[in-house]
Write an enzyme that holds these catalytic residues in place. Sequence first.
Site, PDB file in Angstrom:
ATOM      1  N   SER A 197       0.800  -1.225   0.000  1.00 35.26           N
ATOM      2  CA  SER A 197       0.000   0.000   0.000  1.00 35.26           C
ATOM      3  C   SER A 197       0.836   1.280   0.000  1.00 35.26           C
ATOM      4  O   SER A 197       0.341   2.325  -0.378  1.00 35.26           O
ATOM      5  CB  SER A 197      -0.954  -0.002   1.183  1.00 35.26           C
ATOM      6  OG  SER A 197      -0.259  -0.265   2.380  1.00 35.26           O
TER       7      SER A 197
ATOM      8  N   HIS B 127      -5.468  -4.217  -1.890  1.00 35.16           N
ATOM      9  CA  HIS B 127      -5.268  -3.218  -2.946  1.00 35.16           C
ATOM     10  C   HIS B 127      -5.204  -3.830  -4.343  1.00 35.16           C
ATOM     11  O   HIS B 127      -4.955  -3.116  -5.313  1.00 35.16           O
ATOM     12  CB  HIS B 127      -4.005  -2.400  -2.681  1.00 35.16           C
ATOM     13  CG  HIS B 127      -4.171  -1.397  -1.584  1.00 35.16           C
ATOM     14  ND1 HIS B 127      -4.796  -0.184  -1.781  1.00 35.16           N
ATOM     15  CD2 HIS B 127      -3.824  -1.435  -0.282  1.00 35.16           C
ATOM     16  CE1 HIS B 127      -4.800   0.492  -0.638  1.00 35.16           C
ATOM     17  NE2 HIS B 127      -4.216  -0.235   0.289  1.00 35.16           N
TER      18      HIS B 127
ATOM     19  N   LYS C 162     -12.128  -0.865  -0.314  1.00 36.79           N
ATOM     20  CA  LYS C 162     -11.284  -0.102  -1.241  1.00 36.79           C
ATOM     21  C   LYS C 162     -11.935  -0.038  -2.623  1.00 36.79           C
ATOM     22  O   LYS C 162     -12.923   0.658  -2.768  1.00 36.79           O
ATOM     23  CB  LYS C 162      -9.887  -0.687  -1.204  1.00 36.79           C
ATOM     24  CG  LYS C 162      -9.310  -0.331   0.170  1.00 36.79           C
ATOM     25  CD  LYS C 162      -7.955  -0.792   0.490  1.00 36.79           C
ATOM     26  CE  LYS C 162      -7.587  -0.220   1.853  1.00 36.79           C
ATOM     27  NZ  LYS C 162      -6.897  -1.153   2.707  1.00 36.79           N
TER      28      LYS C 162
HETATM   29  C1  LIG Z   1      -6.882  -1.504   4.112  1.00 40.26           C
HETATM   30  C2  LIG Z   1      -6.154  -2.749   4.314  1.00 40.26           C
HETATM   31  C3  LIG Z   1      -6.604  -3.710   5.224  1.00 40.26           C
HETATM   32  C4  LIG Z   1      -7.802  -3.469   6.120  1.00 40.26           C
HETATM   33  O1  LIG Z   1      -8.982  -3.552   5.425  1.00 40.26           O
HETATM   34  P1  LIG Z   1     -10.315  -2.890   6.045  1.00 40.26           P
HETATM   35  O2  LIG Z   1     -11.405  -3.664   5.399  1.00 40.26           O
HETATM   36  O3  LIG Z   1     -10.317  -1.458   5.657  1.00 40.26           O
HETATM   37  O4  LIG Z   1     -10.253  -3.099   7.512  1.00 40.26           O
HETATM   38  C5  LIG Z   1      -5.910  -4.892   5.337  1.00 40.26           C
HETATM   39  N1  LIG Z   1      -4.815  -5.125   4.591  1.00 40.26           N
HETATM   40  C6  LIG Z   1      -4.342  -4.234   3.706  1.00 40.26           C
HETATM   41  C7  LIG Z   1      -3.133  -4.538   2.901  1.00 40.26           C
HETATM   42  C8  LIG Z   1      -4.992  -3.011   3.544  1.00 40.26           C
HETATM   43  O5  LIG Z   1      -4.511  -2.115   2.692  1.00 40.26           O
END
Ligand SMILES: *Cc1c(COP(=O)(O)O)cnc(C)c1O
Length: 397
Positions: free
Chosen positions: A185, A213, A245
């Site tokens: 990320s 992502h 996302k």
């Molecule tokens: C955003 C993210 C999460 C968490 O996901 P949520 O559903 O927003 O709690 C977990 N792992 C990665 C790599 C992320 O970017």
Amino acid sequence: MRDPTSFLRQEYEELVKDDLDWKLRELQGPSTPWCVVDGRKVLMLCSNNYLSLSNHPKLKNAAIEAIRTHGAGSGSVRSIAGTMDVHLELERRLAKFKDAEASLVYQTGFAVNSGLIPQLVGKGDLVISDELNHGSIIDGVRLSRAERAVYKHGDAADLRTKLEEAEGRPEAYRRILVITDGVFSMDGDIAPLPDIARAAKEHGAMLYVDDAHGEGVLGEGGRGIVSHFKMPRDLVHVEMGTFSKAFGVVGGHVSGSRDLINFAFNKSRTWLLSGSHPPSIPASCIAAIDVLETEPEHVRKLWGNTVHFKKAMSSLGFDLGRSETPIIPVMVGESSVAKRLSDGLMREGVFALPIIYPMVAKDKARIRTIMNAALEQADLDFAIDAFEKVGKELKMI
Ligand SMILES: *Cc1c(COP(=O)(O)O)cnc(C)c1O
């Protein structure tokens, strides 16, 4: 008498002094490319809403309709009385979309990583993790009582060394779990999943990929990293992701074998002991899968924008790190310069946040931009002009 809560203000003030505190910006209206932040109309370049699905009429209407038919809340945890037809329908649709035997939806992606990892491994086991994995994976690993090893970022050869070391121990581990983000990320690079999977398989280890992502972004129609590499499904034992996302809603999920899903929902405390999603959430998520399956133009446009923005920014002389995806960091180095760049961009009407220590190493501060399918060519050019102007002011280019 000593105030037992004095540390609260003290620690907060230390963060403020070091400029490490979060200053929340208020989004006044929807998360669209042009949006209102703290009363100013700006171009959004830092949301995870890659495909702008949070604004898609199909997703909005599905939520409204589900509230009419099923209510505003679910009334319980999934395991007792909070599993509605719409929750199960989403899990069937997701498994089909992912070409997996079964899928399970959790409240968030964080709840998957912190709830499932400590069940997959425990005392007498080993977790081998990429050094740049997401914080929710780190917490999940900490909650397990397994031993931990870290391999160099994206380095399957180093992973292999760690697996060989584990094999060479006098006492064998009960289980070994290899775990990696699919797309990282902070840098936007992609894990070399086929090499990682080969190494895991040769050493009889489980493989867990966090594709938060990658979904909606990589692979055929946004099916994620396993599809991107055209990998046989059974090489990745746990494919985890999120609806928060590119899917534009909220909710974590995991896909794999029926055995994995039966195990996961019977064992994960974050799933068992926390209220299920209001029915509007799975309804919108189903609509998001519908959109991905029937409107391939969103993913195409996201990549078109990514290519255009990267090309223009590189030719201006900006360093875009190792990005291979719509996450495009503009590498700066010094935290203070990254902040000045971000402030300058905001002044010019572009909202992009600095990513600084402790989120990344002290000398690796950056502005992280995230492309969006709803950005038009003129919007991108507006952003590029702002970067050029402020970058020159700061003598970066
Ligand atoms: C955003 C993210 C999460 C968490 O996901 P949520 O559903 O927003 O709690 C977990 N792992 C990665 C790599 C992320 O970017």
